[in-house]
Design an enzyme around this catalytic site. Structure first.
Site, PDB file in Angstrom:
ATOM      1  N   HIS A  68      43.424  36.229  41.098  1.00 54.32           N
ATOM      2  CA  HIS A  68      43.436  37.696  41.098  1.00 54.32           C
ATOM      3  C   HIS A  68      42.748  38.248  42.361  1.00 54.32           C
ATOM      4  O   HIS A  68      43.322  39.085  43.070  1.00 54.32           O
ATOM      5  CB  HIS A  68      42.729  38.204  39.836  1.00 54.32           C
ATOM      6  CG  HIS A  68      42.703  39.693  39.691  1.00 54.32           C
ATOM      7  ND1 HIS A  68      43.588  40.367  38.877  1.00 54.32           N
ATOM      8  CD2 HIS A  68      41.915  40.644  40.258  1.00 54.32           C
ATOM      9  CE1 HIS A  68      43.334  41.672  38.952  1.00 54.32           C
ATOM     10  NE2 HIS A  68      42.321  41.861  39.776  1.00 54.32           N
ATOM     11  N   GLU A  69      41.549  37.777  42.640  1.00 57.60           N
ATOM     12  CA  GLU A  69      40.812  38.306  43.799  1.00 57.60           C
ATOM     13  C   GLU A  69      41.496  37.918  45.108  1.00 57.60           C
ATOM     14  O   GLU A  69      41.579  38.732  46.032  1.00 57.60           O
ATOM     15  CB  GLU A  69      39.351  37.840  43.792  1.00 57.60           C
ATOM     16  CG  GLU A  69      38.535  38.284  42.580  1.00 57.60           C
ATOM     17  CD  GLU A  69      38.614  39.783  42.259  1.00 57.60           C
ATOM     18  OE1 GLU A  69      38.896  40.586  43.162  1.00 57.60           O
ATOM     19  OE2 GLU A  69      38.402  40.142  41.085  1.00 57.60           O
TER      20      GLU A  69
HETATM   21 ZN   LIG Z   1      41.617  43.586  40.508  1.00 60.19          ZN
END
Ligand SMILES: [Zn+2]
Ligand SMILES: [Zn+2]
Length: 172
Positions: free
Chosen positions: A128-129
């Site tokens: 995600h990051e």
């Molecule tokens: Zn996010």
């Protein structure tokens, strides 16, 4: 591109190795594990008993090189202004991000430890990051790795990879 896994404080090496392998499979690029750096003590809030994630990002920026994304991994509980906690945070302009294993661990909820669950959750937060670092925003699809996690339930619902809408946006 390359991903630099940067432990901030002490992190179990087995977890780092598994994460390295999983990130390599998702992004198809080299992933290296760097020597640990120390936790920024000035990030600690005595009132909250948590650490300000922005200071972790500041500490990681000097490690950023061309074509390399730096992903910090820490074990301490992180927060940022306006949020009670964060599983992770990305500095998009800086090309760095950080995730915390703290809230991903079953034992921190009084449950028996599960390495499988921990690594699965860590993969989701890391992808995600890194997705943010690669220019991707949040996705409305609750099963997509780019869906925003408000709680650990959200993290457990989403899959550790990009949905068919997000995947083509991955310009590596
Ligand atoms: Zn996010
Ligand atoms: Zn998506």
């Amino acid at each position: 591109m390359e991903i630099d896994l940067q432990p901030v404080g002490e992190i179990d090496y087995g977890i780092l190795l598994q994460l390295k392998d999983r990130l390599h499979r998702v992004f198809g690029c080299p992933v290296v594990i760097s020597d640990p750096v120390s936790i920024p003590q000035e990030a600690f809030s005595a009132d909250r008993k948590q650490y300000l994630s922005d200071m972790f990002l500041d500490d990681l920026k000097p490690f950023k090189k061309a074509h390399t994304y730096v992903l910090g991994i820490t074990d301490v509980d992180l927060y940022t202004q306006g949020l009670n906690f964060v599983f992770g945070q990305a500095d998009i302009a800086g090309g760095v991000s950080v995730i915390s294993l703290h809230l991903l661990k079953q034992e921190n909820y009084g449950l028996p430890a599960s390495n499988d669950l921990l690594i699965e959750r860590a993969q989701k937060e890391a992808v995600h990051e890194l997705g943010h670092n690669l220019g991707m925003g949040h996705c409305e699809d609750g099963t997509c790795v780019m869906h925003f996690s408000n709680s650990l339930i959200d993290t457990d619902v989403k899959k550790p990879f990009f949905c068919s809408h997000c995947q083509p946006k991955l310009a590596l």
